[in-house]
Structure formats: structure tokens, C-alpha cells
Design a protein around this motif. Structure first.
Motif, short mmCIF file in Angstrom:
data_model
loop_
_atom_site.label_atom_id
_atom_site.label_comp_id
_atom_site.label_asym_id
_atom_site.label_seq_id
_atom_site.Cartn_x
_atom_site.Cartn_y
_atom_site.Cartn_z
N ASN A 1 11.97 36.55 -4.59
CA ASN A 1 10.55 36.85 -4.39
C ASN A 1 9.83 35.71 -3.69
O ASN A 1 8.82 35.93 -3.03
CB ASN A 1 9.86 37.15 -5.74
CG ASN A 1 10.33 38.45 -6.34
OD1 ASN A 1 10.77 39.34 -5.61
ND2 ASN A 1 10.24 38.57 -7.65
N LYS A 2 10.33 34.49 -3.81
CA LYS A 2 9.71 33.33 -3.16
C LYS A 2 9.98 33.34 -1.66
O LYS A 2 9.22 32.80 -0.89
CB LYS A 2 10.25 32.04 -3.77
CG LYS A 2 9.79 31.81 -5.18
CD LYS A 2 10.37 30.51 -5.72
CE LYS A 2 9.96 30.31 -7.18
NZ LYS A 2 10.56 29.07 -7.72
N SER B 1 21.08 36.17 -16.93
CA SER B 1 20.40 34.94 -16.53
C SER B 1 20.54 34.69 -15.04
O SER B 1 19.57 34.35 -14.35
CB SER B 1 20.96 33.76 -17.33
OG SER B 1 20.50 32.55 -16.82
N SER C 1 18.42 37.25 -13.10
CA SER C 1 16.98 37.00 -13.19
C SER C 1 16.57 35.83 -12.30
O SER C 1 15.53 35.87 -11.64
CB SER C 1 16.57 36.75 -14.64
OG SER C 1 17.09 35.53 -15.10
N LYS C 2 17.41 34.79 -12.23
CA LYS C 2 17.13 33.66 -11.34
C LYS C 2 17.18 34.10 -9.88
O LYS C 2 16.34 33.68 -9.06
CB LYS C 2 18.12 32.53 -11.58
CG LYS C 2 17.90 31.79 -12.87
CD LYS C 2 18.91 30.68 -13.05
CE LYS C 2 18.72 30.00 -14.39
NZ LYS C 2 19.72 28.94 -14.62
N THR D 1 16.56 37.10 -8.73
CA THR D 1 15.38 37.93 -8.48
C THR D 1 14.13 37.08 -8.31
O THR D 1 13.33 37.31 -7.39
CB THR D 1 15.19 38.93 -9.64
OG1 THR D 1 16.39 39.67 -9.81
CG2 THR D 1 14.05 39.87 -9.35
N LYS D 2 13.95 36.07 -9.18
CA LYS D 2 12.77 35.21 -9.08
C LYS D 2 12.76 34.42 -7.77
O LYS D 2 11.72 34.28 -7.13
CB LYS D 2 12.72 34.24 -10.26
CG LYS D 2 12.38 34.91 -11.56
CD LYS D 2 12.44 33.90 -12.71
CE LYS D 2 12.20 34.59 -14.04
NZ LYS D 2 12.37 33.67 -15.17
N GLN D 3 13.90 33.91 -7.38
CA GLN D 3 13.96 33.11 -6.15
C GLN D 3 13.90 33.99 -4.91
O GLN D 3 13.45 33.54 -3.87
CB GLN D 3 15.22 32.25 -6.15
CG GLN D 3 15.16 31.14 -7.19
CD GLN D 3 16.39 30.26 -7.16
OE1 GLN D 3 17.30 30.44 -6.38
NE2 GLN D 3 16.44 29.28 -8.07
#
Length: 70
Positions: A68-69, A58, A61-62, A64-66
Motif C-alpha cells: 500500500n505504501k 504475518s 500482512s507485512k 500487504t502493508k508495504q
């Protein structure tokens, strides 16, 4: 007065013995303590393996998502 002198001498002897005990080399105790800590940590990881795995996944994944921003 004589009794207090005997008590004082006895207490001084105990204090000297305590100081000697605390000053002597206790290097072997550190190894045993480290081994016990490792055993406890391995046990905790084995018991909570699935929860730890979910938490780490978890978090990554957070991240990685942030990332990309940015």
C-alpha cells in the motif's frame, strides 16, 4: 607371490561385482524415497501447523502493508 595373485583376483572379482551392483537399474528405490519424504513433510506440517499459519499470516500482512505504501 602366488598368494598376492589370489588376493588380487579376489579383489578384482569384488570390484566387478560392486560395479555391476551400482550399474543395475534401481528405479524402484526413487519411488520409495519420494513417498518417505512426502510422509515426513506431511508429519512436520501437522505438528507445526499453528506456527506455520502464524508465520504465513504475518508475512502476508507485512507484504500487504508495504504494498500500500508503493
Amino acid at each position: 607371490m602366488k598368494m598376492w595373485k589370489r588376493v588380487r583376483n579376489w579383489a578384482d572379482g569384488k570390484l566387478i561385482g560392486w560395479k555391476y551392483f551400482m550399474a543395475k537399474d534401481n528405479a524402484g528405490m526413487g519411488t520409495v524415497e519420494v513417498i518417505l519424504i512426502i510422509v515426513v513433510l506431511v508429519g512436520i506440517v501437522i505438528i507445526f501447523k499453528s506456527q506455520i499459519t502464524e508465520l504465513v499470516e504475518s508475512i502476508f500482512s507485512k507484504i500487504t502493508k508495504q504494498a500500500n505504501k508503493v
